[in-house]
Design an enzyme around this catalytic site. Structure first.
Site, PDB file in Angstrom:
ATOM      1  N   HIS A  58      19.436 -35.612 -18.158  1.00 41.63           N
ATOM      2  CA  HIS A  58      17.676 -35.707 -17.768  1.00 41.63           C
ATOM      3  C   HIS A  58      16.914 -35.588 -19.063  1.00 41.63           C
ATOM      4  O   HIS A  58      15.770 -36.682 -19.593  1.00 41.63           O
ATOM      5  CB  HIS A  58      16.674 -34.583 -16.695  1.00 41.63           C
ATOM      6  CG  HIS A  58      15.687 -34.772 -17.148  1.00 41.63           C
ATOM      7  ND1 HIS A  58      14.826 -34.354 -17.619  1.00 41.63           N
ATOM      8  CD2 HIS A  58      14.696 -35.556 -15.640  1.00 41.63           C
ATOM      9  CE1 HIS A  58      12.881 -35.163 -17.350  1.00 41.63           C
ATOM     10  NE2 HIS A  58      12.967 -35.451 -16.257  1.00 41.63           N
ATOM     11  N   GLU A  61      18.119 -39.184 -20.766  1.00 40.83           N
ATOM     12  CA  GLU A  61      16.753 -40.177 -20.170  1.00 40.83           C
ATOM     13  C   GLU A  61      15.965 -40.167 -20.144  1.00 40.83           C
ATOM     14  O   GLU A  61      14.923 -41.976 -21.269  1.00 40.83           O
ATOM     15  CB  GLU A  61      16.927 -39.950 -18.147  1.00 40.83           C
ATOM     16  CG  GLU A  61      15.975 -40.949 -17.030  1.00 40.83           C
ATOM     17  CD  GLU A  61      15.247 -40.059 -16.301  1.00 40.83           C
ATOM     18  OE1 GLU A  61      13.704 -40.251 -16.057  1.00 40.83           O
ATOM     19  OE2 GLU A  61      16.042 -39.294 -15.542  1.00 40.83           O
ATOM     20  N   HIS A  62      15.278 -39.756 -21.112  1.00 38.94           N
ATOM     21  CA  HIS A  62      13.609 -39.989 -21.589  1.00 38.94           C
ATOM     22  C   HIS A  62      13.959 -40.484 -22.858  1.00 38.94           C
ATOM     23  O   HIS A  62      12.586 -41.341 -23.394  1.00 38.94           O
ATOM     24  CB  HIS A  62      13.316 -38.550 -21.865  1.00 38.94           C
ATOM     25  CG  HIS A  62      12.818 -37.676 -21.061  1.00 38.94           C
ATOM     26  ND1 HIS A  62      11.094 -37.368 -20.927  1.00 38.94           N
ATOM     27  CD2 HIS A  62      12.682 -37.522 -19.495  1.00 38.94           C
ATOM     28  CE1 HIS A  62      11.030 -36.631 -19.429  1.00 38.94           C
ATOM     29  NE2 HIS A  62      11.759 -36.616 -19.006  1.00 38.94           N
ATOM     30  N   GLU A 138       6.995 -30.536 -18.962  1.00 45.04           N
ATOM     31  CA  GLU A 138       7.456 -31.533 -17.191  1.00 45.04           C
ATOM     32  C   GLU A 138       7.905 -30.449 -16.300  1.00 45.04           C
ATOM     33  O   GLU A 138       7.285 -29.972 -15.084  1.00 45.04           O
ATOM     34  CB  GLU A 138       8.284 -32.215 -17.203  1.00 45.04           C
ATOM     35  CG  GLU A 138       8.422 -32.974 -16.130  1.00 45.04           C
ATOM     36  CD  GLU A 138      10.218 -33.775 -16.091  1.00 45.04           C
ATOM     37  OE1 GLU A 138      10.298 -34.473 -15.141  1.00 45.04           O
ATOM     38  OE2 GLU A 138       9.971 -34.702 -17.201  1.00 45.04           O
TER      39      GLU A 138
END
Length: 431
Positions: A58, A61-62, A138
């Site tokens: 993840h 992905e950023h 987040e």
């Protein structure tokens, strides 16, 4: 390059190809509007995070939006917005995907961009630190501020005690804090290769044209050898029922969830069970005509809502899950007793032929309607191929659902939905 077309028994314009560097391509023409959905799927997700590095899929992905030498950070996003298009990305347990939806004449530009960042991603520690803080925030917003999400993490950890599906996709906070540029770059070099990727193009384009553009862009990327292999520990068979509960003063609506490990479409010898469980979930919890809703909500007035869910497209053991929320004034113990009785009756009796026929019709209709959406069509093919299924598997899914018998549903629910294999989670207001 290899070309593959679905069997003649399947009426579909979908075609698939494979480039010499290993990139798999699926093209699904849809000429109703002059737009295309362009998606690149990588066969890695949080289930492939190295031990102690949860959240790295993840996190990467950023970082994939931080630019390359050719496209500095933010530049391509402005271009997509200028076209009137949309772009985004997401990470799951088994895959990571990046997509754009733009007018059809800009398909080549999308391919140029994704081919460039498949090999040319550029980021340094000055980018990594702030973006890691973004991910941590987040997580705080999604989990720390939501008691249901906190219970969900504990629930998954109880369901998967050894397998990485028990670890949250976003990662554990203390491990996210330790992720570095070297961690992200090593993961990028391992998984972001043509042989580990699937290109899905759905929309106003012909397969031959999409293939030509893909060869001119992605086809110039050198092969990296064999695709990386997933290395995951096997989850042991459950031997005892497990329970987790969380009480929090922020909880306004209590809820109950229960899950069982279950097979997926990929499990040899158990595929029929997976299709049967798909129908069992629809019969038990597919809307206001379902077994649980009728019994718990309408007849016994114990629950305000009830549902069931099953996901057959996963690499490893999936989960069959049911959930319910009590009506005001109903004790959680009474709701759970009613749920236990409803499940016991279903396991003992199985569905009626009428329930089975209705469930088949609803599932097939929902699938057909989903394929009517260009973006949904691209996601269905991408997600299925990313976990190891084939184009034929996607196209033949409705026929396989139609072929499930009542006896197969009875066998599957008796085999997997046993009390001694269950995990129960309770979300409660603070006393």
């Amino acid at each position: 390059m290899t070309v593959h077309r679905p069997p003649s028994t399947v009426a579909s314009p979908v075609e698939s190809f494979r480039l010499a560097n290993g990139l798999e391509i699926v093209v699904a023409p849809d000429h109703r509007a002059p737009v295309v959905t362009h998606m690149v799927w990588y066969r890695n997700g949080s289930g492939d995070d190295p031990a102690g590095k949860s959240g790295i899929a993840h996190f990467l992905e950023h970082l994939m939006f931080k630019g390359t030498a050719k496209w500095p950070a933010g530049e391509f996003s402005k271009i997509v917005a200028g076209y009137g298009g949309q772009e985004n990305a997401f990470t799951s347990f088994d895959y990571t995907a990046y997509f754009q939806r733009v007018p059809k004449e800009h398909l080549r530009a999308m391919m140029d961009y994704e081919a460039d960042r498949m090999t040319g991603l550029a980021f340094d520690e000055t980018v990594v630190g702030p973006e890691r803080d973004v991910v941590l925030e987040e997580r705080r917003m999604r989990v720390d501020a939501d008691p249901a999400a906190q219970l969900g993490e504990e629930f998954s950890s109880a369901l998967y005690v050894h397998h990485p599906y028990g670890t949250p996709i976003i990662g554990w906070e203390h491990e996210i804090e330790g992720l570095s540029r070297d961690d992200a770059f090593a993961y990028y070099q391992r998984f972001y290769t043509p042989a580990n990727a699937i290109l899905v193009v759905a929309g106003d384009v012909e397969p031959a044209e999409a293939l030509r553009l893909a060869q001119e862009t992605y086809g110039t990327i050198p092969a990296h050898g064999e695709a990386p292999r997933r290395s995951r520990p096997a989850e042991p068979a459950p031997r005892a029922a497990r329970r987790v509960s969380l009480s929090d003063p922020r909880v306004q609506q209590p809820s109950l969830r229960r899950a069982w490990q279950s097979p997926t479409y990929l499990f040899a010898g158990e595929r029929d069970h997976a299709f049967a469980l798909e129908l069992a979930a629809e019969i038990l919890g597919g809307g206001t005509t379902s077994r649980l809703y009728r019994r718990l909500c309408a007849e016994q007035e114990l629950a305000a809502g009830a549902g069931a869910y099953f996901m057959g497209s996963m690499v490893d053991r999936s989960a069959f899950q049911i959930s319910a929320s009590p009506r005001p004034g109903v004790e959680m113990a009474a709701l759970e007793a009613g749920l236990d009785a409803a499940l016991a009756a279903f396991i003992a009796e199985g569905p009626s032929e009428l329930e089975l026929a209705r469930a088949r019709t609803r599932l097939v209709a929902e699938t057909i309607f989903a394929r009517d959406s260009q973006s949904s069509l691209a996601r269905i093919f991408g997600a299925s191929l990313a976990v190891g299924e084939t184009v034929e598997d996607v196209l033949l899914w409705p026929q396989r659902i139609e072929a499930v018998t009542r006896e197969q549903v009875v066998e599957a629910v008796r085999l997997y939905l046993r009390p001694d294999r269950s995990v129960t989670g309770l979300l409660l207001p603070a006393a």
